[in-house]
Each structure stands twice: as structure tokens, then as C-alpha cells.
Design a protein around this motif. Structure first.
Motif, PDB file in Angstrom:
ATOM      1  N   MET A  58       1.362  -4.938  -8.962  1.00 27.25           N
ATOM      2  CA  MET A  58       1.036  -5.605  -7.696  1.00 27.25           C
ATOM      3  C   MET A  58      -0.323  -6.279  -7.751  1.00 27.25           C
ATOM      4  SD  MET A  58       2.564  -3.014  -4.785  1.00 27.25           S
ATOM      5  CE  MET A  58       0.976  -2.348  -4.540  1.00 27.25           C
ATOM      6  N   SER A  61      -0.248 -10.014  -7.836  1.00 30.45           N
ATOM      7  CA  SER A  61       0.192 -10.801  -6.692  1.00 30.45           C
ATOM      8  C   SER A  61      -0.673 -10.647  -5.443  1.00 30.45           C
ATOM      9  CB  SER A  61       1.640 -10.445  -6.350  1.00 30.45           C
ATOM     10  OG  SER A  61       1.737  -9.070  -6.044  1.00 30.45           O
ATOM     11  N   ILE A  62      -1.403  -9.560  -5.314  1.00 28.55           N
ATOM     12  CA  ILE A  62      -2.208  -9.345  -4.110  1.00 28.55           C
ATOM     13  C   ILE A  62      -3.665  -9.624  -4.452  1.00 28.55           C
ATOM     14  CG2 ILE A  62      -2.876  -7.691  -2.341  1.00 28.55           C
ATOM     15  CD1 ILE A  62      -0.255  -6.221  -2.867  1.00 28.55           C
TER      16      ILE A  62
END
Length: 195
Positions: A58, A61-62
Motif C-alpha cells: 500500500m 499507492s498512498i
């Protein structure tokens, strides 16, 4: 998994290191289903705990999570010095504990008789795990005020000051990163306005 593989084809799937990692974990998990497999004991099932590392996927993407991870990784050099300071503090207080309480705590399960026991007890106090019970057990056995002063010094200096240094290092790194982003945004605005 299989739908994704079919969509991006095997070559595209293998290019991503996270996909390779996922594949290895899945294949290791499949070994548990083989009957009479001596290797399918606790070692193979322990590999499934590595699935938790998939959370790092993650980070890509974050943006805010990526910023947090980069900041923590950048501050590892300074944190290393802080850990060295903490180890030195544990070493010194461990020797102090051996000098103050070594051979005097026969009535309780606590021991400062050797270096390893002393270091373990210091570490327990620094984690805050029932340090007051330890202090009162030592005080009830020795009956000296030195015991109280030792444990209070250990908690105040070790647990609060040194542990808060770690937080201060991280906060300083975040502040520096924020200042750098402001400077970068100002440069971008000036470049845009000059067009």
C-alpha cells in the motif's frame, strides 16, 4: 490472484517483486496441504505470517503513508545513535544494579546477581512493565532509600527522556521534510509565474 495473472500475463506478473513475494508465500502455504509431509510443520505455517508484509504494498499507492515510511527510514541514522545511547544507559544502570542489589535479593524471584539478569531487569523497567512491583519487592528486601532513588532515576531518565528522544528525532525529520516541501512548492510557483 489467478484472474490478475491472466490479465497481466506471466511476464508482467513476475516483473513486480510484490507479486513474486505473494507467489512464494502462497506456494509455501500449499505445502501444508500435502499429507504426511514432515516439512509441513510449524516452520512452513510460520511463513504465512509474512503475509502481513503485504501491507507495504500500500505504500506505493498512498502518498501520506509513503511519506511517513520515507521519513522513518531517513531518520534511522539518528535513531541508531539514540539506540547506542540507550544501550550505554542500560549497560551503566545494569552495572549500578549489580553493585547496589547483587547478592541481596535472595527472598524474591528477582536477581541482580549477574550481568544478564541485571540487564533484563533494567529492560523490564524501561518498558514500564510492572516496574513499581519490582521496585517495591527490592525495597521490601533491602529496605534502603537508594532502591527507590535508583528505580525513579531509571524510569525518569530512561523511560521518559531517552524514549522521548526517539519521538523528537522523528518529529524533527518530519519538520525538515515539511520545510523542504514548502521550499520546493515555492520554487515551482516561481517557475510557473515566470512563464
Amino acid at each position: 490472484g489467478s484472474l490478475r495473472r491472466a490479465a497481466i500475463l506471466p511476464r508482467g506478473y513476475i516483473k513486480d517483486p510484490f507479486n513474486i513475494f505473494d507467489g512464494v508465500i502462497v506456494l509455501a502455504s500449499l505445502l501444508e496441504f500435502i499429507p504426511n509431509n514432515s516439512a509441513a510443520g510449524g516452520g512452513i505455517s510460520a511463513l504465512r505470517t509474512f503475509r502481513l508484509l503485504r501491507v507495504f504494498k500500500m505504500v506505493k499507492s498512498i502518498k501520506s503513508l509513503r511519506r511517513l515510511m520515507v521519513t522513518v527510514l531517513e531518520s534511522l541514522e539518528n535513531v541508531g545513535y539514540m539506540i547506542l545511547l540507550l544501550c550505554l544507559f542500560i549497560f551503566i544502570t545494569g552495572i549500578m544494579g549489580m553493585q547496589l542489589f547483587g547478592g541481596k535479593l535472595d527472598d524474591i524471584d528477582l536477581s541482580f546477581d549477574d550481568f544478564v539478569d541485571s540487564i533484563v531487569n533494567i529492560f523490564i523497567v524501561l518498558t514500564g512493565d510492572a516496574w513499581t512491583d519490582m521496585m517495591f519487592d527490592v525495597f521490601s528486601t533491602t529496605g534502603t532509600v537508594t532502591c527507590l532513588l535508583f528505580f525513579i532515576f531509571l524510569v525518569l531518565f530512561g523511560a521518559y527522556i531517552i524514549m522521548n528522544l526517539f519521538v523528537a528525532i522523528l518529529l524533527e525529520r518530519f519538520e525538515n521534510q515539511d520545510e523542504n516541501e514548502v521550499l520546493l512548492n515555492d520554487r515551482k510557483d516561481k517557475a510557473f509565474n515566470s512563464l
